[in-house]
Design a protein around this motif. Structure first.
Motif, PDB file in Angstrom:
ATOM      1  N   PRO A 180     -15.567  31.659 -13.040  1.00  0.00           N
ATOM      2  CA  PRO A 180     -15.630  31.264 -14.409  1.00  0.00           C
ATOM      3  C   PRO A 180     -14.830  30.070 -15.087  1.00  0.00           C
ATOM      4  N   GLU A 181     -13.779  29.782 -14.252  1.00  0.00           N
ATOM      5  CA  GLU A 181     -13.030  28.775 -14.713  1.00  0.00           C
ATOM      6  C   GLU A 181     -13.587  27.525 -14.069  1.00  0.00           C
ATOM      7  N   LEU A 182     -14.133  27.511 -13.068  1.00  0.00           N
ATOM      8  CA  LEU A 182     -14.823  26.281 -12.336  1.00  0.00           C
ATOM      9  C   LEU A 182     -16.355  25.961 -13.400  1.00  0.00           C
ATOM     10  N   LEU A 183     -16.818  27.061 -13.662  1.00  0.00           N
ATOM     11  CA  LEU A 183     -18.157  26.982 -14.854  1.00  0.00           C
ATOM     12  C   LEU A 183     -17.697  26.202 -15.943  1.00  0.00           C
ATOM     13  N   LEU A 184     -16.534  26.712 -16.508  1.00  0.00           N
ATOM     14  CA  LEU A 184     -15.892  26.107 -17.817  1.00  0.00           C
ATOM     15  C   LEU A 184     -15.616  24.732 -17.577  1.00  0.00           C
ATOM     16  N   ALA A 185     -14.950  24.221 -16.385  1.00  0.00           N
ATOM     17  CA  ALA A 185     -14.634  22.976 -15.937  1.00  0.00           C
ATOM     18  C   ALA A 185     -15.992  22.049 -16.094  1.00  0.00           C
ATOM     19  N   CYS A 186     -16.785  22.511 -15.311  1.00  0.00           N
ATOM     20  CA  CYS A 186     -18.159  21.727 -15.282  1.00  0.00           C
ATOM     21  C   CYS A 186     -18.841  21.753 -16.462  1.00  0.00           C
ATOM     22  N   GLY A 187     -18.575  22.697 -17.491  1.00  0.00           N
ATOM     23  CA  GLY A 187     -19.182  22.438 -18.636  1.00  0.00           C
ATOM     24  C   GLY A 187     -18.654  21.268 -19.343  1.00  0.00           C
ATOM     25  N   ARG A 188     -17.213  21.356 -19.340  1.00  0.00           N
ATOM     26  CA  ARG A 188     -16.486  20.190 -20.064  1.00  0.00           C
ATOM     27  C   ARG A 188     -16.842  19.038 -19.341  1.00  0.00           C
ATOM     28  N   LEU A 189     -16.807  18.658 -18.207  1.00  0.00           N
ATOM     29  CA  LEU A 189     -17.323  17.660 -17.601  1.00  0.00           C
ATOM     30  C   LEU A 189     -18.689  17.084 -18.052  1.00  0.00           C
ATOM     31  N   SER A 190     -19.464  17.932 -18.019  1.00  0.00           N
ATOM     32  CA  SER A 190     -20.918  17.798 -18.614  1.00  0.00           C
ATOM     33  C   SER A 190     -21.128  17.226 -19.934  1.00  0.00           C
ATOM     34  N   LEU A 191     -20.233  17.652 -20.969  1.00  0.00           N
ATOM     35  CA  LEU A 191     -20.059  17.051 -22.192  1.00  0.00           C
ATOM     36  C   LEU A 191     -19.524  15.633 -22.101  1.00  0.00           C
ATOM     37  N   ARG A 192     -18.482  15.292 -21.236  1.00  0.00           N
ATOM     38  CA  ARG A 192     -18.103  13.856 -21.149  1.00  0.00           C
ATOM     39  C   ARG A 192     -19.397  12.999 -20.767  1.00  0.00           C
ATOM     40  N   THR A 193     -20.161  13.686 -20.060  1.00  0.00           N
ATOM     41  CA  THR A 193     -21.196  12.738 -19.461  1.00  0.00           C
ATOM     42  C   THR A 193     -22.506  12.828 -20.487  1.00  0.00           C
ATOM     43  N   GLY A 194     -22.587  13.572 -21.563  1.00  0.00           N
ATOM     44  CA  GLY A 194     -23.492  13.471 -22.508  1.00  0.00           C
ATOM     45  C   GLY A 194     -24.584  14.661 -22.064  1.00  0.00           C
ATOM     46  N   ALA A 195     -24.309  15.424 -21.083  1.00  0.00           N
ATOM     47  CA  ALA A 195     -25.397  16.345 -20.663  1.00  0.00           C
ATOM     48  C   ALA A 195     -25.304  17.525 -21.431  1.00  0.00           C
ATOM     49  N   TRP A 196     -25.776  17.717 -22.876  1.00  0.00           N
ATOM     50  CA  TRP A 196     -25.558  18.854 -23.598  1.00  0.00           C
ATOM     51  C   TRP A 196     -26.032  20.140 -23.105  1.00  0.00           C
TER      52      TRP A 196
ATOM     53  N   PHE B  27     -21.233  26.779 -19.876  1.00  0.00           N
ATOM     54  CA  PHE B  27     -20.515  27.730 -20.786  1.00  0.00           C
ATOM     55  C   PHE B  27     -20.997  29.017 -20.711  1.00  0.00           C
ATOM     56  N   GLU B  28     -22.330  29.064 -20.857  1.00  0.00           N
ATOM     57  CA  GLU B  28     -22.747  30.261 -21.034  1.00  0.00           C
ATOM     58  C   GLU B  28     -22.705  31.209 -19.835  1.00  0.00           C
ATOM     59  N   ALA B  29     -23.004  30.528 -18.651  1.00  0.00           N
ATOM     60  CA  ALA B  29     -22.668  31.156 -17.289  1.00  0.00           C
ATOM     61  C   ALA B  29     -21.155  31.460 -17.234  1.00  0.00           C
ATOM     62  N   SER B  30     -20.300  30.783 -17.507  1.00  0.00           N
ATOM     63  CA  SER B  30     -18.769  31.294 -17.609  1.00  0.00           C
ATOM     64  C   SER B  30     -18.651  32.421 -18.512  1.00  0.00           C
ATOM     65  N   GLN B  31     -19.174  32.549 -19.672  1.00  0.00           N
ATOM     66  CA  GLN B  31     -18.978  33.810 -20.592  1.00  0.00           C
ATOM     67  C   GLN B  31     -19.578  34.884 -19.904  1.00  0.00           C
ATOM     68  N   ARG B  32     -20.585  34.735 -19.216  1.00  0.00           N
ATOM     69  CA  ARG B  32     -21.403  35.985 -18.746  1.00  0.00           C
ATOM     70  C   ARG B  32     -20.337  36.519 -17.376  1.00  0.00           C
ATOM     71  N   GLN B  33     -19.683  35.775 -16.570  1.00  0.00           N
ATOM     72  CA  GLN B  33     -18.749  36.008 -15.704  1.00  0.00           C
ATOM     73  C   GLN B  33     -17.518  36.741 -16.117  1.00  0.00           C
ATOM     74  N   ARG B  34     -16.944  35.972 -17.050  1.00  0.00           N
ATOM     75  CA  ARG B  34     -15.619  36.439 -17.673  1.00  0.00           C
ATOM     76  C   ARG B  34     -15.682  36.316 -19.322  1.00  0.00           C
ATOM     77  N   PRO B  35     -16.150  37.239 -20.259  1.00  0.00           N
ATOM     78  CA  PRO B  35     -15.812  36.837 -21.632  1.00  0.00           C
ATOM     79  C   PRO B  35     -14.588  36.243 -21.785  1.00  0.00           C
ATOM     80  N   SER B  36     -14.410  35.198 -22.600  1.00  0.00           N
ATOM     81  CA  SER B  36     -13.367  34.316 -22.993  1.00  0.00           C
ATOM     82  C   SER B  36     -13.432  33.493 -24.339  1.00  0.00           C
TER      83      SER B  36
END
Length: 425
Positions: A329-345, A352-361
Motif C-alpha cells: 500500500p505504501e508503494l502504491l501511494l508513492a507511485c500515485g504521487r509520482l504519477s501526479l508529478r508526471t501528469g498521469a492523472w 491511489f484506489e489500489a492502495s486504498q483497497r489494500q489498506r484503507p487510509s
C-alpha cells in the motif's frame, strides 16, 4: 658422660696444641706512647685482645638492653594507637553504611591520624560530609587524603568526580575525568564515568568518540554499543541539520558512521531530510533508492514518493519495485504521487484506489478527494473527504463528548437562563 669425656679430651688436645705453638712461635708486643712503653709476650697480648673484644661485646649488649625498653615502649604505643584507630575506622564505616553521616565523618576523620590506611578514612569522611551537604568540608577531607597517601590520585579523582555528579555538576565532573583520562589512559572506571557524564550533558560528539574505546575495553555489550551509537549519530545529525548551509558536517558524520548504522531507517530518513533541506535532493534520491534496494521499509518508500528530482525516472524505479511487491500500500501511494508529478492523472487515480483497497487510509482518501476535486468530480471528492475525516476521527483518543452526558442540554439551558436573569437585573 661420654660427651663430658670427649670435651675434656678435646680441651686437653687444644691446650697441648697452643702450648706447643707458644713454645715454638716466640714473639712479643711492644706498645709505646710518648716516653711510656709497654712490652708483653705475643700470646699473652693475644689473650688480652680477645678479652678486650669480649668485654666490648658485652658492654654494647648492655647499652642496647638499656635503650631497648624505650623503643619497645614506642612500638607498643604505636601498635596500641593503630588498633584503636582501626576500631574507630570500623565504627565510622558502619555509621556511614547506616546513614549516620555526622558520626561517621567525626569518627573517621579523628581516626585518620593513627590509622594505617588514612586514605580510606579521609575518602569515607569526604563522602559522609558530602551526604550532609557540607561540600567545602568534603573537599577538605579530599585534600587531606591527597597529602596522606602518595600515588592515590586516581582514587581521589574518581571520588571527587562521583561527588560532582551527585551534586548535579556534570561539567566539573567532566573536567576532572578528562584530566584523569590523560594520565590514566583507558582506565575502566574513568571510561564508565565519562560515558555517564557525556549522556547527562548531552555531549553526543564526546560520546561518539568514546564508544569505540568502551567497546575495546569490553565495558559495554554489543547491544549497548549499537544503542549508544545510534542515539549519538541521531542527535548529532538533528543538531547539524539545523544549519542547512553547512551540509558538509552532516556528510562527514554519515561518512564516519559504522556500516551497520547506514541501514538504520531512522538515520537514513534524517540524513535524507538534511540533504533535502540543503537542496541536494538528487543525492537524497540516490540514497533512498540504494537503501530500498537493500533494505525495504515503508518509511523510506513514503519519503521516496515525496521527492521531486526526476519524476519519470523515479516512477519507473518505483514501478520496478512494484513488480516485486504488487500489493504494497505504501508503494502504491508513492507511485500515485509520482504519477501526479508526471501528469498521469488516471494512473495516479488507479494507484491511489489500489492502495486504498489494500489498506484503507485517511491519507490516501485525502489524495483521492483532492484529485477528484481537481478533475471536477465533486461528488466523489466529497465522499473521499468524508471517509478521510472518519478515518482521522477513529485515530483520535476516546474522550467524553457533550452528547454522551445525560441532562447536559437542560443544565446548559438553566445556565443560560441564569445569565439572562443577571443581565436583566
Amino acid at each position: 658422660m661420654r660427651k663430658l669425656i670427649l670435651l675434656i679430651v678435646a680441651g686437653l688436645a687444644v691446650g697441648a696444641l697452643f702450648g706447643h705453638l707458644m713454645m715454638s712461635v716466640p714473639g712479643y708486643w711492644l706498645i709505646r706512647v710518648g716516653d711510656t712503653s709497654v712490652q708483653t709476650s705475643f700470646w699473652f697480648g693475644l689473650v688480652l685482645l680477645f678479652a678486650a673484644f669480649v668485654a666490648l661485646h658485652f658492654l654494647l649488649r648492655l647499652v642496647g638492653g638499656l635503650l631497648r625498653p624505650v623503643g619497645r615502649f614506642r612500638r607498643w604505643s604505636g601498635r596500641t594507637r593503630n588498633r584503636r584507630a582501626m576500631k574507630r575506622t570500623v565504627r565510622g564505616l558502619v555509621a556511614l553504611t547506616e546513614g549516620r553521616w555526622k558520626k561517621a565523618e567525626k569518627t573517621l576523620s579523628h581516626a585518620a591520624t593513627d590509622s594505617s590506611t588514612p586514605l580510606v578514612n579521609y575518602l569515607s569522611a569526604a563522602l559522609a560530609a558530602h551526604y550532609q551537604g557540607h561540600y567545602e568540608k568534603s573537599q577538605e577531607h579530599l585534600n587531606q587524603a591527597q597529602l596522606s597517601t602518595e600515588g592515590a590520585d586516581a582514587a581521589i579523582g574518581l571520588m571527587q568526580a562521583q561527588l560532582m555528579i551527585d551534586r548535579q555538576q556534570p561539567e566539573e565532573a567532566l573536567a576532572i575525568l578528562n584530566r584523569l583520562d590523560k594520565k590514566l589512559t583507558n582506565h575502566p572506571q574513568v571510561l564508565k564515568m565519562l560515558k555517564q557524564v557525556h549522556l547527562s550533558v548531552n555531549d553526543w560528539e564526546g560520546l561518539r568518540r568514546l564508544i569505540p574505546r568502551l567497546a575495546r575495553q569490553k565495558l559495554i555489550s554489543t547491544a549497548e554499543r549499537e544503542q549508544l551509537e545510534s542515539r549519538a549519530y541521531r542527535e548529532l545529525i538533528i543538531f547539524e541539520a539545523k544549519n542547512p548551509g553547512d551540509i558538509e558536517r552532516v556528510r562527514s558524520l554519515w561518512a564516519d558512521m559504522p556500516d551497520y548504522l547506514r541501514a538504520n531507517t531512522e538515520l537514513v530518513v534524517l540524513y535524507t531530510e538534511a540533504l533535502v533541506q540543503a537542496g541536494e535532493e538528487t543525492i537524497a534520491e540516490r540514497l533512498l533508492s540504494h537503501s530500498l534496494d537493500h533494505h525495504w521499509d515503508a518509511r523510506l518508500v513514503k519519503r521516496y514518493g515525496l521527492l521531486n528530482v526526476d519524476a519519470r525516472r523515479q516512477l519507473a524505479k518505483a514501478e520496478g519495485w512494484l513488480q516485486e511487491r504488487p500489493n504494497d500500500p505504501e508503494l502504491l501511494l508513492a507511485c500515485g504521487r509520482l504519477s501526479l508529478r508526471t501528469g498521469a492523472w488516471s494512473k495516479a487515480q488507479e494507484y491511489f484506489e489500489a492502495s486504498q483497497r489494500q489498506r484503507p487510509s485517511g491519507v490516501v482518501c485525502a489524495e483521492l478527494a483532492r484529485l477528484y476535486s481537481s478533475l471536477g468530480e465533486h461528488q466523489k471528492s466529497q465522499l473521499y473527504y468524508r471517509h478521510s475525516v472518519e478515518m482521522l476521527a477513529k485515530s483520535l483518543p476516546s474522550l467524553p463528548q457533550p452528547s454522551d452526558a445525560q441532562g447536559t442540554d437542560s443544565l446548559a439551558d438553566k445556565a443560560k437562563s441564569k445569565d439572562n436573569g443577571k443581565k436583566s437585573a
